[in-house]
Motif scaffolding. Structure first.
Motif, PDB file in Angstrom:
ATOM      1  N   HIS A 181      17.361   2.328  15.319  1.00  0.00           N
ATOM      2  CA  HIS A 181      17.611   1.566  16.540  1.00  0.00           C
ATOM      3  C   HIS A 181      17.214   0.096  16.397  1.00  0.00           C
ATOM      4  CE1 HIS A 181      18.262   1.030  20.845  1.00  0.00           C
ATOM      5  NE2 HIS A 181      17.082   0.388  20.909  1.00  0.00           N
ATOM      6  N   PHE A 182      16.088  -0.178  15.729  1.00  0.00           N
ATOM      7  CA  PHE A 182      15.558  -1.546  15.691  1.00  0.00           C
ATOM      8  C   PHE A 182      15.799  -2.260  14.364  1.00  0.00           C
ATOM      9  CE2 PHE A 182      12.916   0.573  18.912  1.00  0.00           C
ATOM     10  CZ  PHE A 182      13.050  -0.312  19.963  1.00  0.00           C
ATOM     11  N   GLY A 183      16.307  -1.557  13.371  1.00  0.00           N
ATOM     12  CA  GLY A 183      16.557  -2.199  12.090  1.00  0.00           C
ATOM     13  C   GLY A 183      15.374  -2.057  11.132  1.00  0.00           C
ATOM     14  N   SER A 184      15.487  -2.720   9.976  1.00  0.00           N
ATOM     15  CA  SER A 184      14.526  -2.523   8.890  1.00  0.00           C
ATOM     16  C   SER A 184      13.707  -3.784   8.594  1.00  0.00           C
ATOM     17  CB  SER A 184      15.250  -2.072   7.624  1.00  0.00           C
ATOM     18  OG  SER A 184      16.270  -3.004   7.271  1.00  0.00           O
ATOM     19  N   MET A 234       6.523  -1.584   8.538  1.00  0.00           N
ATOM     20  CA  MET A 234       5.099  -1.255   8.541  1.00  0.00           C
ATOM     21  C   MET A 234       4.779  -0.217   9.610  1.00  0.00           C
ATOM     22  SD  MET A 234       3.731  -2.727   6.047  1.00  0.00           S
ATOM     23  CE  MET A 234       2.080  -2.186   6.480  1.00  0.00           C
ATOM     24  N   PHE A 235       5.421  -0.320  10.762  1.00  0.00           N
ATOM     25  CA  PHE A 235       5.147   0.622  11.839  1.00  0.00           C
ATOM     26  C   PHE A 235       5.609   2.034  11.473  1.00  0.00           C
ATOM     27  CE2 PHE A 235       6.294   2.672  15.928  1.00  0.00           C
ATOM     28  CZ  PHE A 235       5.016   2.749  16.461  1.00  0.00           C
ATOM     29  N   ILE A 236       6.827   2.145  10.939  1.00  0.00           N
ATOM     30  CA  ILE A 236       7.293   3.495  10.581  1.00  0.00           C
ATOM     31  C   ILE A 236       6.512   4.032   9.377  1.00  0.00           C
ATOM     32  CG2 ILE A 236       9.600   3.034  11.504  1.00  0.00           C
ATOM     33  CD1 ILE A 236      10.564   3.051   8.523  1.00  0.00           C
ATOM     34  N   SER A 237       6.008   3.120   8.537  1.00  0.00           N
ATOM     35  CA  SER A 237       5.163   3.563   7.422  1.00  0.00           C
ATOM     36  C   SER A 237       3.896   4.225   7.947  1.00  0.00           C
ATOM     37  CB  SER A 237       4.806   2.394   6.509  1.00  0.00           C
ATOM     38  OG  SER A 237       5.957   1.858   5.896  1.00  0.00           O
ATOM     39  N   VAL A 284      10.119   2.197  -2.685  1.00  0.00           N
ATOM     40  CA  VAL A 284       8.975   1.370  -2.277  1.00  0.00           C
ATOM     41  C   VAL A 284       8.351   1.921  -0.996  1.00  0.00           C
ATOM     42  CG1 VAL A 284       8.282  -0.917  -1.453  1.00  0.00           C
ATOM     43  CG2 VAL A 284       9.829  -0.709  -3.410  1.00  0.00           C
ATOM     44  N   LEU A 285       9.194   2.355  -0.057  1.00  0.00           N
ATOM     45  CA  LEU A 285       8.697   2.937   1.199  1.00  0.00           C
ATOM     46  C   LEU A 285       7.875   4.193   0.921  1.00  0.00           C
ATOM     47  CD1 LEU A 285       8.691   3.071   4.335  1.00  0.00           C
ATOM     48  CD2 LEU A 285      10.803   4.436   4.148  1.00  0.00           C
ATOM     49  N   ILE A 286       8.368   5.051   0.034  1.00  0.00           N
ATOM     50  CA  ILE A 286       7.659   6.293  -0.294  1.00  0.00           C
ATOM     51  C   ILE A 286       6.279   5.986  -0.856  1.00  0.00           C
ATOM     52  CG2 ILE A 286       7.627   8.269  -1.868  1.00  0.00           C
ATOM     53  CD1 ILE A 286      10.696   8.382  -1.571  1.00  0.00           C
ATOM     54  N   TYR A 287       6.214   5.039  -1.783  1.00  0.00           N
ATOM     55  CA  TYR A 287       4.921   4.745  -2.401  1.00  0.00           C
ATOM     56  C   TYR A 287       4.016   3.930  -1.490  1.00  0.00           C
ATOM     57  CZ  TYR A 287       6.136   7.074  -6.647  1.00  0.00           C
ATOM     58  OH  TYR A 287       6.461   8.060  -7.551  1.00  0.00           O
ATOM     59  N   LEU A 288       4.590   3.194  -0.550  1.00  0.00           N
ATOM     60  CA  LEU A 288       3.769   2.533   0.465  1.00  0.00           C
ATOM     61  C   LEU A 288       3.083   3.580   1.338  1.00  0.00           C
ATOM     62  CD1 LEU A 288       2.754   0.090   2.071  1.00  0.00           C
ATOM     63  CD2 LEU A 288       4.931   0.131   3.345  1.00  0.00           C
ATOM     64  N   PHE A 314       0.389   5.161  -0.607  1.00  0.00           N
ATOM     65  CA  PHE A 314      -0.711   4.205  -0.739  1.00  0.00           C
ATOM     66  C   PHE A 314      -1.590   4.208   0.515  1.00  0.00           C
ATOM     67  CE2 PHE A 314      -2.528  -0.087  -0.492  1.00  0.00           C
ATOM     68  CZ  PHE A 314      -3.063  -0.231  -1.770  1.00  0.00           C
ATOM     69  N   LEU A 315      -0.967   4.311   1.694  1.00  0.00           N
ATOM     70  CA  LEU A 315      -1.715   4.354   2.941  1.00  0.00           C
ATOM     71  C   LEU A 315      -2.376   5.713   3.163  1.00  0.00           C
ATOM     72  CD1 LEU A 315       0.851   2.525   5.268  1.00  0.00           C
ATOM     73  CD2 LEU A 315      -1.263   1.580   4.321  1.00  0.00           C
ATOM     74  N   GLU A 316      -1.695   6.766   2.735  1.00  0.00           N
ATOM     75  CA  GLU A 316      -2.212   8.120   2.892  1.00  0.00           C
ATOM     76  C   GLU A 316      -3.431   8.371   2.019  1.00  0.00           C
ATOM     77  OE1 GLU A 316      -0.695  12.674   1.768  1.00  0.00           O
ATOM     78  OE2 GLU A 316       0.458  10.900   1.170  1.00  0.00           O
ATOM     79  N   SER A 317      -3.435   7.791   0.830  1.00  0.00           N
ATOM     80  CA  SER A 317      -4.405   8.138  -0.194  1.00  0.00           C
ATOM     81  C   SER A 317      -5.869   7.912   0.215  1.00  0.00           C
ATOM     82  CB  SER A 317      -4.093   7.369  -1.482  1.00  0.00           C
ATOM     83  OG  SER A 317      -4.874   7.855  -2.552  1.00  0.00           O
ATOM     84  N   PRO A 318      -6.258   6.738   0.738  1.00  0.00           N
ATOM     85  CA  PRO A 318      -7.666   6.588   1.126  1.00  0.00           C
ATOM     86  C   PRO A 318      -8.084   7.525   2.243  1.00  0.00           C
ATOM     87  CG  PRO A 318      -6.370   4.667   1.796  1.00  0.00           C
ATOM     88  CD  PRO A 318      -5.500   5.488   0.905  1.00  0.00           C
ATOM     89  N   TRP A 319      -7.178   7.810   3.158  1.00  0.00           N
ATOM     90  CA  TRP A 319      -7.459   8.751   4.245  1.00  0.00           C
ATOM     91  C   TRP A 319      -7.828  10.105   3.647  1.00  0.00           C
ATOM     92  CZ3 TRP A 319      -3.702   9.196   9.046  1.00  0.00           C
ATOM     93  CH2 TRP A 319      -4.246  10.093   9.973  1.00  0.00           C
TER      94      TRP A 319
END
Length: 481
Positions: free
Chosen positions: A188-191, A197-200, A355-359, A362-367
């Motif tokens: 809906h809002f584009g990429s 960052m929000f959808i990530s 890139v999205l997958i690894y982003l 990357f965010l999931e990993s420290p959690w």
């Protein structure tokens, strides 16, 4: 099913169960994961007449602790598991770690289905303990073992091992809704980069909660038929997270059966990048080993935490699948990437989607890293001491205070003590049994560590600094040995 029992009702009963002790003769459990051919073979063997059982002493049993000659004891029965180890659904290493020992409590803890296992145990039975032999090795605290077995019986009677299907389906719905919402937003809002960052972040939450859910599926018999449970775990691990379920199970089960025992627990075998605990830093220091500057390993940990999932987990998972030629896991993981390319490829292209997958990784990993390590790195680490199951798990784990946020943020792994004592217990019941576990710890003089979440995170760094100090003392002050 739902549970009407309150935590207070369990506390009221603790004196009754703590006062009554007798040797537990509960039914052994099973993973329910073995192959049909093995089941047929076991049925055939069970129908044959059996000679009177041989009787063995603990001294005789302990001689059979080699990889090519493995015996273990469950409920006073002696089993030769040498030929079965390679077929064990939980991996051969799990059995290797208990060869020559009493495995009654760990066996019952790790197997959710108490019926299927009989098909596999009977053909392996070679004898029993001699009448004059104690139920466990003589170095174990028999009174504590009996109290713990009585506690387990109490919890089984109160249906604390029965899963609430609605609880787990709500968590699955959370994961699927977050994934769908991320796609709707980008459609809906584009990429743009803010939207990306929000959808990530949304997809990271879905990944982490999916990780907790597959962790549940790996331990529990949520469904009546184990094949559906295995299918759900493989779906969550492969299709939702893009990792091999068999690789995770093989590693994770070793962690559970010998928690913080070096070198049997793969989760603490993190050298040469990190030195944790009290033993390895001194060993490296005395031998003048310095692969990296260990004086700053607490800083390296904070840098490395985001790389655990996107680098280490993915590499190890792929190595395991390639080594085993595991086409089922390869297929599920392929579906993970296909799903991302179909849903996000039109907006980001192939390279952008990767890139999205690894982003997200990357965010999931420290959690994931901080939640899983906060309850283990600051706790006792040792070589094999062959302690009783209860003591081993309590000394190697700690809890984080309960709150709605803490429960959700950690996937209820803030109750690591209860989870390690009862891996097949659904996590929505941990808080109900915690008072009884704490009471048993108090009775036998064992610490029951419960701390705030931020302190638990900080204790990881403090534990790494303590290990650094041990390494520095041995490295700079002791002559090379």
């Amino acid at each position: 099913m739902t549970f009407e029992e309150k935590p207070e009702s369990l506390v009221d009963e603790k004196q009754q169960y703590l006062g009554a002790r007798h040797q537990a003769n509960g039914k052994p459990g099973a993973s329910g994961k073995a192959r049909l051919s093995a089941k047929q073979e076991a049925n055939a063997k069970c129908g044959l007449p059996r000679k009177s059982l041989n009787r063995y002493t603990w001294q005789e049993i302990q001689r059979h602790s080699q990889e090519t000659d493995q015996w273990l004891v469950i409920n006073r029965k002696v089993y030769d598991i040498t030929g079965w180890a390679d077929r064990h659904p939980g991996g051969r290493q799990v059995l290797n770690h208990y060869a020559g020992e009493d495995a009654t409590d760990v066996f019952r803890a790790m197997h959710p289905d108490p019926d299927i296992v009989q098909l596999y145990l009977k053909p392996l039975l070679i004898g029993e303990l001699a009448p004059e032999e104690p139920n466990q090795e003589r170095n174990k605290n028999s009174r504590l073992v009996e109290d713990f077995q009585e506690l387990r019986k109490t919890l089984e009677t109160m249906n604390m091992f029965n899963a609430n299907l609605g609880f787990f389906f709500l968590h699955l719905a959370q994961v699927l809704i977050l994934e769908a919402l991320a796609w709707v937003i980008v459609w809906h809002f584009g990429s743009g980069w803010l939207i990306t960052m929000f959808i990530s972040l949304l997809l990271t939450v879905a990944q982490v909660q999916g990780s907790f859910l597959q962790h549940d599926m790996g331990h529990l018999s949520i469904f009546k038929k184990s094949k559906w449970n295995r299918l759900m775990q493989t779906f969550m691990m492969g299709h939702i997270q893009g990792l091999s379920a068999k690789w995770w199970n093989n590693r994770h089960f070793q962690h559970h059966v010998k928690t913080n025992i070096y070198p049997k627990d793969p989760d603490i075998d993190v050298g040469p990048l990190f030195l944790i605990g009290d033993l390895k830093p001194v060993k490296y220091g005395k031998k003048k080993i310095k692969y990296i500057n260990y004086e700053k390993q607490h800083l390296y940990f904070m840098v490395a935490a985001p790389l655990l999932v996107p680098v280490y987990f993915n590499v190890k998972s792929m190595q395991e699948m390639y080594h085993r030629r595991d086409w089922k896991d390869i297929t599920w993981i392929s579906s993970f990437y296909i799903r991302y390319f179909i849903t996000f490829g039109p907006f980001y292209g192939i390279f952008g989607t990767m890139v999205l997958i690894y982003l997200i990784n990357f965010l999931e990993s420290p959690w994931i890293t901080y939640v899983t390590q906060m309850s283990h790195i600051p706790m006792k680490m040792s070589k094999e001491e062959n302690q009783d199951w209860f003591s081993t798990q309590v000394l190697a784990t700690c809890n984080v205070e309960q709150s709605f946020f803490n429960d959700w943020f950690t996937g209820h792994l803030n109750f690591q003590i209860e989870h390690h004592l009862f891996p097949t217990m659904p996590r929505h019941n941990y808080h109900k049994v915690a008072p009884l576990v704490k009471s048993l710890c108090a009775k036998h003089g064992l610490p029951y560590v419960n701390k705030p979440l931020l302190k638990a995170f900080g204790d990881i760094v403090r534990a790494l600094k303590k290990s650094t100090a041990l390494w520095m003392d041995a490295y700079y002050r002791h002559p090379e040995t």
